[in-house]
Structure formats: structure tokens, C-alpha cells
Design a protein around this motif. Structure first.
Motif, short mmCIF file in Angstrom:
data_model
loop_
_atom_site.label_atom_id
_atom_site.label_comp_id
_atom_site.label_asym_id
_atom_site.label_seq_id
_atom_site.Cartn_x
_atom_site.Cartn_y
_atom_site.Cartn_z
N MET A 98 0.86 -1.18 0.00
CA MET A 98 0.00 0.00 0.00
C MET A 98 0.89 1.23 0.00
SD MET A 98 -2.95 1.06 2.75
CE MET A 98 -3.57 2.75 2.83
N GLU A 99 0.90 1.91 -1.13
CA GLU A 99 1.81 3.05 -1.31
C GLU A 99 1.25 3.90 -2.45
OE1 GLU A 99 5.55 5.08 -0.38
OE2 GLU A 99 4.60 3.35 0.59
N PRO A 100 1.32 5.23 -2.37
CA PRO A 100 0.90 6.04 -3.52
C PRO A 100 1.59 5.58 -4.80
CG PRO A 100 1.27 7.43 -1.61
CD PRO A 100 1.73 6.05 -1.22
N ASP A 118 3.28 2.67 4.46
CA ASP A 118 3.93 3.95 4.74
C ASP A 118 5.44 3.87 4.54
OD1 ASP A 118 1.38 4.97 5.63
OD2 ASP A 118 1.72 3.96 7.54
N GLU A 119 5.87 3.24 3.45
CA GLU A 119 7.31 3.06 3.25
C GLU A 119 7.97 4.35 2.78
OE1 GLU A 119 10.58 0.53 0.63
OE2 GLU A 119 8.45 0.05 0.43
N LEU A 120 7.61 4.83 1.63
CA LEU A 120 8.24 6.01 1.05
C LEU A 120 7.41 7.27 1.26
CD1 LEU A 120 9.42 4.36 -2.30
CD2 LEU A 120 10.71 4.63 -0.18
N GLU A 121 6.08 7.11 1.29
CA GLU A 121 5.16 8.21 1.57
C GLU A 121 4.08 7.71 2.51
OE1 GLU A 121 3.61 10.48 -1.78
OE2 GLU A 121 5.08 9.51 -3.07
N GLY A 122 3.68 8.56 3.45
CA GLY A 122 2.59 8.20 4.35
C GLY A 122 1.29 8.07 3.59
N SER A 123 0.54 6.98 3.87
CA SER A 123 -0.73 6.77 3.16
C SER A 123 -1.79 6.17 4.07
CB SER A 123 -0.51 5.87 1.95
OG SER A 123 0.02 4.61 2.35
N LEU A 166 -7.67 -3.62 10.62
CA LEU A 166 -7.94 -4.98 10.16
C LEU A 166 -7.41 -6.05 11.11
CD1 LEU A 166 -7.09 -4.64 6.35
CD2 LEU A 166 -9.35 -4.75 7.39
N GLY A 167 -6.69 -5.64 12.15
CA GLY A 167 -6.07 -6.61 13.03
C GLY A 167 -4.97 -7.39 12.34
N ALA A 168 -4.23 -6.72 11.46
CA ALA A 168 -3.17 -7.38 10.70
C ALA A 168 -2.08 -7.91 11.63
CB ALA A 168 -2.56 -6.42 9.69
N ALA A 169 -1.41 -8.96 11.17
CA ALA A 169 -0.29 -9.48 11.95
C ALA A 169 0.81 -8.44 12.10
CB ALA A 169 0.26 -10.74 11.29
N SER A 170 1.06 -7.69 11.02
CA SER A 170 2.11 -6.68 11.08
C SER A 170 1.88 -5.61 10.03
CB SER A 170 3.49 -7.32 10.86
OG SER A 170 3.62 -7.82 9.54
N ALA A 171 2.45 -4.44 10.31
CA ALA A 171 2.57 -3.35 9.34
C ALA A 171 4.06 -3.13 9.16
CB ALA A 171 1.89 -2.08 9.85
N ASP A 172 4.54 -3.23 7.92
CA ASP A 172 5.97 -3.31 7.67
C ASP A 172 6.48 -2.10 6.89
OD1 ASP A 172 5.02 -5.77 8.49
OD2 ASP A 172 6.41 -6.92 7.27
N HIS A 173 7.70 -1.72 7.14
CA HIS A 173 8.44 -0.58 6.59
C HIS A 173 8.28 0.64 7.50
CE1 HIS A 173 10.13 -2.13 2.89
NE2 HIS A 173 8.97 -2.68 2.59
N LEU A 174 7.19 1.41 7.35
CA LEU A 174 6.85 2.51 8.26
C LEU A 174 7.87 3.64 8.25
CD1 LEU A 174 5.60 0.34 11.27
CD2 LEU A 174 4.28 1.22 9.33
N ARG A 230 15.35 9.80 5.93
CA ARG A 230 14.47 9.62 7.09
C ARG A 230 14.34 8.13 7.40
NH1 ARG A 230 8.28 12.03 7.53
NH2 ARG A 230 7.82 11.21 9.62
N TRP A 231 14.45 7.81 8.67
CA TRP A 231 14.39 6.42 9.11
C TRP A 231 13.11 6.19 9.90
CZ3 TRP A 231 18.56 2.77 8.56
CH2 TRP A 231 19.62 3.26 7.78
N ALA A 232 12.63 4.97 9.88
CA ALA A 232 11.42 4.65 10.64
C ALA A 232 11.64 4.95 12.12
CB ALA A 232 11.04 3.18 10.44
N PRO A 233 10.61 5.48 12.81
CA PRO A 233 10.78 5.95 14.19
C PRO A 233 10.68 4.82 15.21
CG PRO A 233 8.55 6.40 13.45
CD PRO A 233 9.27 5.79 12.27
#
Length: 415
Positions: free
Chosen positions: A224-226, A253-258, A267-275, A307-310
Motif C-alpha cells: 500500500m503506497e501512492p 507507509d514506506e516512502l510516503e505516508g498513506s 484490520l487486526g493485521a499481523a504486522s505493518a511493515d516498513h513505516l 528519514r528512518w522509521a521511528p
């Protein structure tokens, strides 16, 4: 390859990091759970006892002894985000990026994910297996004993199934336990560029049912990314996966926040990756949910992102954090979890103890593994790494140095 369970007692370690602490360090809590003067008994491939060395030896007098000789013992790494089954590496794109051409511009020129798609579609399943084996051996020699592997370079029903079948075969050919993820929503393939809706229909109506019926994946993931998949498309794909028993994950939300992190929590996903570009609302959403924040610093490093993931902010907010390699041919061609630990500390504000836990127990949480994986607690798999280091904190400090003395899978020495 099915690793035969073995029994042994590990003695004389300078430190044993059991990684059973909380995700975030505090005054009274150590995420790495470092213990001194203890031994670890692995019986029939499972950790049976952990405690004062003399007591464990008295309980298990006939077990083979592994003398750690003042080194540090940790769980095996759980690399919870990889794309380790692919065709060729994309070296030429790296050369372009070194001259300043951005990743998305390379993709527009026909590179990026779709370059790997063209390559993989022309290869047979046997060839994919043979090409992946040495990569998995590199991962194993780097201390990874469990890894997620995604499809996503096929982007057709036939090629996605081919990739997932290769992953299943690879599980039987080498020691790392592989957790398969369906990533048909990695990109829109060129033949559907003028009809995105038809590709989403294909994912929902044909690919996901076929993958689920064949039992080829545990998770369903979407990028999921623009410019790739939007929120509505992503939600439709992931809900279709859920309806067929595939747990959701997101490239978010890897390269741009979306808003990917927020959707993952919803959705109760197992994980959200990159960020890498997660919002404050996204941090709060993950912290209030069971969804694991999986950070992939190798990608940000390799792409030269400023910029690095927080990581620090996510931990301080109360989120569970995992660290993983994102091992792939384009944006993170490294299998080294050791390097990822260092990047988590040096660039994401994590402590050595937090980074080690994120790469072991955190990775297991991101894969919804509930057997104690990523820890050395009694009942957990006997997956261990012995480091030529006098402390767990020394591991990320020794930037990608070759300091692994040995790796065990289910009690069997494999490195």
C-alpha cells in the motif's frame, strides 16, 4: 530438510539472552532478558531447562555438552519479512541509484519490481529453488533459523503459485523454517496498467482462492503506497484474503505516508511493515493494537533515504517492534540480520537489548508464532546462535563482523 531433533546442554556462556522481556527497555525490564551463570538444556529439539548451571547439569547428566567458552548465547533470528525467492539480482539499478536516479524513477523506466517480474516469469520452479538455496544458506550462516518468504515477483496466477510451491519445496531442502506469504498485491503488472480494477479482480477472485485451496500461504500481503495500491484496493484484497483464511500483512507507509499503519490496525493485521513515513496517528494506532510494527532499516539504508522509521517513538508509544531484513534483489539485497541490529540501534534509536528482542521474539510475534520461537524459554524450539562476543550488547556493536561461532536448529548444529 527436516532437521532431526537433538539433545544437548549449553554451558559456560558469558551471557545467555533469552529475549523474553518486554519490547521496550525500562528501569526494571531488560528486553533481551540477559542471564549469567546459567545453562540451557535442549531435549529432543526443544528447550527443556534453563537455570543455574550446576542445577541443569545435575538434572541432565548424560546430555552432550556444548562448551560456550565465555561466548554469548542467543535465540536464532526470526526474519519476519523477506523476498528471498527471486531470479537475478538487479545490480544495474544500484549503479543508477549511485548516480542519483531515484528508486521510483528507475521503476518508471521499467526497472524495480516489474523487472524482477519479467525475470521470474521466464524461470521454472526448479530453477527458482536452485537459485534460492545458496541465499538461504547465507541467511542460516548469519543466524537466521526462521524466516518469512513472500511471493510477489510473479503477479500472475501461474507465477505466484509457482513461487509459493518453490517456497514449500525449499522448506524441505534446508534447515531454516520458512513461513510463506502471498504477495500478489506487490505491484500492478504491465499488462494491467490500463485496467487496474481487472488486476484487483484477478487477485480477489482467482489468485487468493487458488492459493488458499492449495494451502500455499499463511499470510496475504499488499504494498500500500501512492502509485501502487490505494487504501480501498488494499482493504478489498486483504479482506478477501481473510475470507479465505489468510492473515493480513501490509507494506505500509514506506516512502510516503498513506494511512497504511492505521488500516493494518483496523484490520487486526499481523504486522505493518516498513513505516519509514508513518504518521503520529499511525504510531498511536499500532500502539493501541496487537499489530506488530516491522521495521526494515536495510531498505532505508540501501535506498539512501534521509528519514528512518521511528523505532524509538513506536517503542515509547507501546507498540511491539520487529526488525527484519526485507532481503530482496532491488532495495535490500542483504540477508544479514546482524547488520539490521546495528541499524536499529544507530539509526532508529533502539537499544542493543531492544534490537535483539525485535529480531527474535519480535519477529515471531510478527509471524503470529506462539511456540516460544525467538526465545530461549522452556518449551521453545531449540534454535540457538553462539556469538564470539562477551555480551549481547557487543553483537550490534560489532558492525556486521563475522562473529558467529555456531548455529543450532532444533538442537542440531547446522553451522
Amino acid at each position: 530438510m527436516t532437521t532431526l531433533p537433538r539433545s544437548a546442554v549449553f554451558i559456560n556462556a558469558a551471557e545467555v539472552a533469552v529475549c523474553t522481556g518486554p519490547a521496550r527497555a525500562s528501569e526494571n525490564a531488560d528486553p533481551a532478558g540477559v542471564l549469567h551463570g546459567v545453562a540451557v538444556a535442549v531435549v529432543n529439539g526443544v528447550v527443556e531447562a534453563l537455570g543455574p548451571q550446576d542445577d541443569v547439569l545435575a538434572q541432565h547428566p548424560h546430555l552432550e555438552r556444548v562448551n560456550c567458552a565465555g561466548r554469548t548465547l542467543t535465540p536464532g533470528f526470526v526474519d519476519s519479512h523477506t523476498h528471498a525467492v527471486f531470479g537475478r539480482y538487479r545490480v544495474e539499478e544500484y549503479a543508477l541509484r549511485c548516480t542519483g536516479v531515484p528508486y521510483m524513477e528507475i521503476a518508471r523506466r521499467g526497472g524495480g519490481i516489474n523487472a524482477s517480474v519479467r525475470d521470474l516469469r521466464g524461470r521454472g520452479e526448479d530453477e527458482l529453488v536452485e537459485m534460492a538455496l545458496p541465499r538461504l544458506d547465507e541467511m542460516l550462516r548469519g543466524g537466521t533459523t526462521t524466516a518469512e518468504v513472500k511471493s510477489g515477483y510473479g503477479l500472475s496466477t501461474e507465477s505466484e503459485i509457482k513461487t509459493l510451491r518453490a517456497i514449500r519445496r525449499l522448506n524441505d531442502l534446508q534447515p531454516i523454517e520458512l513461513i510463506p506469504t502471498f504477495l500478489g498485491g506487490h505491484e500492478v503488472p504491465p499488462e494491467y496498467r490500463d485496467n487496474r480494477a481487472a488486476y484487483v479482480d484477478l487477485l480477489v477472485e482467482e489468485m487468493i482462492p487458488a492459493v488458499a485451496e492449495a494451502g500455499l500461504a499463511r499470510f496475504c500481503d499488499v504494498f500500500m503506497e501512492p502509485g501502487v495500491f490505494g487504501r480501498d484496493e488494499t482493504e478489498r484484497i486483504l479482506r478477501a484474503g481473510l475470507a479465505h483464511g489468510l492473515r493480513p500483512k501490509l507494506h505500509a507507509d514506506e516512502l510516503e505516508g498513506s494511512g497504511g499503519a492505521e488500516l493494518a490496525a483496523e484490520l487486526g493485521a499481523a504486522s505493518a511493515d516498513h513505516l519509514g513515513d508513518i504518521s503520529e496517528a499511525g504510531i498511536a494506532a499500532l500502539a493501541a493494537s496487537s499489530t506488530v510494527a516491522t521495521l526494515l532499516p536495510g531498505t532505508l539504508f540501501f535506498l539512501g533515504r534521509p528519514r528512518w522509521a521511528p523505532g524509538r517513538a513506536l517503542l515509547d508509544a507501546g507498540a511491539t517492534v520487529a526488525l527484519a531484513t526485507d532481503f530482496n534483489p532491488g532495495s535490500s539485497p542483504t540477508p544479514s540480520m546482524h547488520f539490521i541490529l546495528t541499524a536499529g540501534c544507530s539509526r532508529m534509536g533502539m537499544s542493543p537489548a531492544e534490537s535483539l528482542r525485535a529480531a527474535t521474539a519480535g519477529g515471531a510475534a510478527a509471524l503470529e508464532l506462539t511456540d516460544g520461537r525467538g526465545t530461549l524459554a522452556p518449551g521453545a524450539p531449540g534454535d540457538l546462535v553462539l556469538w564470539r562476543a562477551s555480551s549481547a550488547a557487543e553483537i550490534p556493536y560489532r558492525l556486521a563482523a563475522p562473529i558467529i561461532e555456531g548455529v543450532w536448529k532444533a538442537g542440531e548444529r547446522v553451522v
